[in-house]
Motif scaffolding. Structure first.
Motif, PDB file in Angstrom:
ATOM      1  N   ILE A   1      -5.665   8.232  -5.499  1.00 23.16           N
ATOM      2  CA  ILE A   1      -5.370   6.814  -5.098  1.00 23.16           C
ATOM      3  C   ILE A   1      -4.193   6.971  -4.050  1.00 23.16           C
ATOM      4  N   SER A   2      -3.170   7.523  -4.152  1.00 23.66           N
ATOM      5  CA  SER A   2      -2.384   7.752  -3.067  1.00 23.66           C
ATOM      6  C   SER A   2      -2.718   7.830  -1.593  1.00 23.66           C
ATOM      7  N   ARG A   3      -3.720   8.771  -1.530  1.00 19.05           N
ATOM      8  CA  ARG A   3      -4.530   9.043  -0.158  1.00 19.05           C
ATOM      9  C   ARG A   3      -5.150   7.722   0.212  1.00 19.05           C
ATOM     10  N   ASP A   4      -5.986   7.199  -0.465  1.00 17.88           N
ATOM     11  CA  ASP A   4      -6.795   5.879  -0.131  1.00 17.88           C
ATOM     12  C   ASP A   4      -5.804   4.686   0.223  1.00 17.88           C
TER      13      ASP A   4
ATOM     14  N   ALA B   1       0.307  12.884   5.869  1.00 13.20           N
ATOM     15  CA  ALA B   1       0.389  14.274   6.499  1.00 13.20           C
ATOM     16  C   ALA B   1       0.968  15.268   5.367  1.00 13.20           C
ATOM     17  N   GLU B   2       2.159  14.736   4.540  1.00 13.40           N
ATOM     18  CA  GLU B   2       2.732  15.318   3.412  1.00 13.40           C
ATOM     19  C   GLU B   2       1.655  15.784   2.553  1.00 13.40           C
ATOM     20  N   LEU B   3       1.055  14.737   2.173  1.00 12.89           N
ATOM     21  CA  LEU B   3      -0.288  15.026   1.116  1.00 12.89           C
ATOM     22  C   LEU B   3      -1.127  16.037   1.443  1.00 12.89           C
ATOM     23  N   TYR B   4      -1.678  15.892   2.686  1.00 11.25           N
ATOM     24  CA  TYR B   4      -2.579  16.669   3.321  1.00 11.25           C
ATOM     25  C   TYR B   4      -2.190  18.088   3.282  1.00 11.25           C
ATOM     26  N   HIS B   5      -1.045  18.379   3.594  1.00  8.31           N
ATOM     27  CA  HIS B   5      -0.348  19.768   3.612  1.00  8.31           C
ATOM     28  C   HIS B   5      -0.085  20.261   2.279  1.00  8.31           C
ATOM     29  N   ILE B   6       0.185  19.471   1.229  1.00  9.60           N
ATOM     30  CA  ILE B   6       0.482  19.823   0.027  1.00  9.60           C
ATOM     31  C   ILE B   6      -0.768  20.196  -0.585  1.00  9.60           C
ATOM     32  N   VAL B   7      -2.058  19.746  -0.216  1.00  8.40           N
ATOM     33  CA  VAL B   7      -3.316  20.148  -0.751  1.00  8.40           C
ATOM     34  C   VAL B   7      -4.150  21.059   0.137  1.00  8.40           C
ATOM     35  N   GLY B   8      -3.379  21.656   1.087  1.00  7.91           N
ATOM     36  CA  GLY B   8      -3.967  22.584   2.005  1.00  7.91           C
ATOM     37  C   GLY B   8      -5.065  21.940   3.008  1.00  7.91           C
ATOM     38  N   GLU B   9      -4.928  20.822   3.372  1.00 11.77           N
ATOM     39  CA  GLU B   9      -5.725  20.300   4.265  1.00 11.77           C
ATOM     40  C   GLU B   9      -4.950  20.373   5.621  1.00 11.77           C
TER      41      GLU B   9
ATOM     42  N   LEU C   1       0.757  -1.264   0.123  1.00  9.25           N
ATOM     43  CA  LEU C   1       0.057   0.006  -0.063  1.00  9.25           C
ATOM     44  C   LEU C   1       0.835   1.300  -0.198  1.00  9.25           C
ATOM     45  N   LEU C   2       2.012   1.250   0.658  1.00  3.00           N
ATOM     46  CA  LEU C   2       2.763   2.304   0.936  1.00  3.00           C
ATOM     47  C   LEU C   2       3.403   2.553  -0.739  1.00  3.00           C
ATOM     48  N   ALA C   3       4.015   1.688  -1.231  1.00  2.00           N
ATOM     49  CA  ALA C   3       4.728   1.637  -2.512  1.00  2.00           C
ATOM     50  C   ALA C   3       3.351   2.080  -3.473  1.00  2.00           C
ATOM     51  N   TRP C   4       2.425   1.683  -3.501  1.00  2.10           N
ATOM     52  CA  TRP C   4       1.323   1.985  -4.377  1.00  2.10           C
ATOM     53  C   TRP C   4       0.819   3.464  -4.302  1.00  2.10           C
ATOM     54  N   GLY C   5       0.727   3.709  -3.220  1.00  2.63           N
ATOM     55  CA  GLY C   5       0.396   5.238  -2.944  1.00  2.63           C
ATOM     56  C   GLY C   5       1.512   6.126  -3.514  1.00  2.63           C
ATOM     57  N   GLU C   6       2.788   5.774  -3.114  1.00  5.51           N
ATOM     58  CA  GLU C   6       3.827   6.609  -3.620  1.00  5.51           C
ATOM     59  C   GLU C   6       4.057   6.768  -5.128  1.00  5.51           C
TER      60      GLU C   6
END
Length: 173
Positions: free
Chosen positions: A33-36, A56-64, A18-23
């Protein structure tokens, strides 16, 4: 991509898959898809630092920023020495709440945990630059020690020197 997809297809409940699939999807700008994938990884592996950091990084990037703060806080609950989580919390406070003082305290914690953490030192230097605070000078000196050939470090240091009206240092950098 093919390997990550194959691992995910073989076992979509494996946290590493899941980690690799997200990356892989993140780098293709398929962030949903990454988030999920990372959310599922965090749900399955209650101690997964990596998946929570990625979220956390993804949410930061998208402003959440609130979601990012939550994920970074969960990481710190799992591993109090994870410097990246402190940096992300600092950036969330800076960008999401406009709270520079709290941001700097979290960023400094990241630096305390990892003294050569270039990105954290850089963020501290830039924040202190915007505050025209003389503490910026020490952070720039450390950045120069870590990356003496970085043009961006010298540029930002020059901006700091200009802000504090140290004209000689501004010209040198």
């Amino acid at each position: 991509i093919a390997d990550a997809f194959a691992a995910y297809q073989l076992d979509s409940t494996n946290p590493k898959a899941l980690l690799a699939w997200g990356e892989v999807n993140f780098f293709q700008n398929k962030t949903r898809i990454s988030r999920d994938a990372w959310k599922e990884c965090a749900r399955i592996d209650k101690q997964s630092v990596d998946c929570r950091l990625k979220l956390a990084e993804l949410y930061h990037i998208v402003g959440e920023f609130e979601k990012s703060l939550k994920m970074a806080s969960e990481v710190i609950e799992i591993d109090k020495t994870e410097s990246t989580a402190y940096l992300i919390k600092g950036l969330d406070y800076r960008d999401g709440k406009g709270d520079t003082a709290t941001a700097l305290s979290y960023i400094q914690k990241a630096i305390d945990l990892k003294p050569d953490y270039f990105e954290a030192i850089e963020h501290a230097a830039i924040l202190y630059t915007h505050l025209a605070n003389p503490l910026a000078d020490g952070y720039y000196q450390r950045l120069i020690e870590l990356r003496p050939n970085s043009h961006l470090v010298y540029y930002n240091y020059g901006i700091y020197a200009y802000n504090v009206e140290d004209w000689n240092a501004a010209l040198e950098n």
